[in-house]
Design a protein around this motif. Structure first.
Motif, mmCIF file in Angstrom:
data_model
loop_
_atom_site.group_PDB
_atom_site.id
_atom_site.type_symbol
_atom_site.label_atom_id
_atom_site.label_comp_id
_atom_site.label_asym_id
_atom_site.label_seq_id
_atom_site.Cartn_x
_atom_site.Cartn_y
_atom_site.Cartn_z
ATOM 1 N N VAL A 192 0.887 -1.304 -0.064
ATOM 2 C CA VAL A 192 0.006 0.117 -0.036
ATOM 3 C C VAL A 192 0.966 1.135 0.093
ATOM 4 O O VAL A 192 0.447 2.282 -0.404
ATOM 5 N N GLY A 193 2.187 1.293 0.628
ATOM 6 C CA GLY A 193 3.183 2.453 0.469
ATOM 7 C C GLY A 193 2.955 3.123 1.792
ATOM 8 O O GLY A 193 3.129 4.161 1.959
ATOM 9 N N ILE A 194 2.545 2.299 2.955
ATOM 10 C CA ILE A 194 2.588 3.087 4.340
ATOM 11 C C ILE A 194 3.192 2.085 5.464
ATOM 12 O O ILE A 194 3.685 1.045 5.065
ATOM 13 N N ASP A 195 3.338 2.650 6.552
ATOM 14 C CA ASP A 195 3.923 1.873 7.530
ATOM 15 C C ASP A 195 2.979 1.033 8.214
ATOM 16 O O ASP A 195 1.969 1.048 8.231
ATOM 17 N N LYS A 196 3.757 0.011 9.026
ATOM 18 C CA LYS A 196 3.154 -1.073 9.559
ATOM 19 C C LYS A 196 1.887 -0.538 10.395
ATOM 20 O O LYS A 196 0.798 -1.024 10.583
ATOM 21 N N SER A 197 2.163 0.263 11.299
ATOM 22 C CA SER A 197 1.348 0.534 12.466
ATOM 23 C C SER A 197 0.161 1.318 11.812
ATOM 24 O O SER A 197 -1.070 1.237 12.339
ATOM 25 N N THR A 198 0.256 2.136 10.812
ATOM 26 C CA THR A 198 -0.753 2.879 9.991
ATOM 27 C C THR A 198 -1.703 1.930 9.521
ATOM 28 O O THR A 198 -2.915 1.914 9.396
ATOM 29 N N ALA A 199 -0.958 1.029 8.794
ATOM 30 C CA ALA A 199 -1.888 -0.132 7.887
ATOM 31 C C ALA A 199 -2.503 -0.946 9.019
ATOM 32 O O ALA A 199 -4.022 -1.334 8.786
#
Length: 209
Positions: A182-189
């Motif tokens: 998706v192109g985001i960091d793990k915590s955000t996902a």
């Protein structure tokens, strides 16, 4: 209204199952189709790896009785053809709610979307349960007032997670792989996935607020 996406495994012996499994890197798109007596007339597209060879396999298959090439390139073929395989249309007739085109077939499995009332959706589910088709419900979104249940970001993350196999048992993708796709960091996902799942489950199980 409910909008849902299904993935179904084609039964052995169907020509599109045989051809798509022989060319797993190609994508077969059924753009439109209609049963005509004992046959089915379809407009189909092949894109991706070795499209020309995949088209030749369709043309020469015993169940395909006519084939007219409309466009043929290295990685894309468009054709109209008739076949004697009607099991899919027989099922659709029983469910009384056809899928939305295009129907996408890859490696022996096809995916389709439908938009239905809750009653129609449950009837389709019952028809699937009684059919010979193995299937998965990939996504379901209900918007009783016409508004979206999911934000665009939640939908994107959930669709990537489903496609990559994050929700499979055992998992086929990690949270890190989903977040990278998706192109985001793990915590955000992780937060987006949890909120998206919660909204879908609440709306589907409890109904609109």
């Amino acid at each position: 209204m409910i909008r849902a996406r299904f993935r179904m495994t084609l039964p052995p012996g169907t020509w599109i199952s045989e051809v798509s499994r022989s060319f797993p890197e190609a994508t077969f798109r059924l753009l439109t189709g209609v049963p005509l007596g004992e046959r089915a007339m379809e407009l189909g597209e092949i894109v991706g790896g070795d499209a020309a060879s995949a088209a030749a396999a369709i043309r020469s298959h015993a169940d395909v009785v006519s084939y007219d090439s409309l466009y043929a390139g290295d990685r894309r073929v468009l054709a109209q053809y008739e076949s004697t395989e009607r099991r899919l249309y027989a099922f659709l007739g029983r469910s009384s709610l056809p899928p939305e085109f295009p129907v996408v077939v890859e490696d022996g499995r096809f995916e389709f979307d439908l938009t239905a009332t809750r009653e129609q959706f449950e009837a389709v589910g019952a028809a699937l349960d009684d059919s010979e088709f193995e299937y998965e419900l990939l996504s379901v979104v209900e918007g009783g007032d016409g508004s979206a249940v999911l934000t665009d970001r939640q939908r994107e993350c959930l669709e990537v997670a489903l496609r990559e196999g994050y929700f499979e048992v055992p998992r086929e993708a990690t949270l890190a792989e989903v977040s990278e796709a998706v192109g985001i960091d793990k915590s955000t996902a992780s937060g987006i996935l949890r909120r998206g799942q919660s909204r879908v489950l609440k709306r589907y199980l409890l109904g609109p607020d």
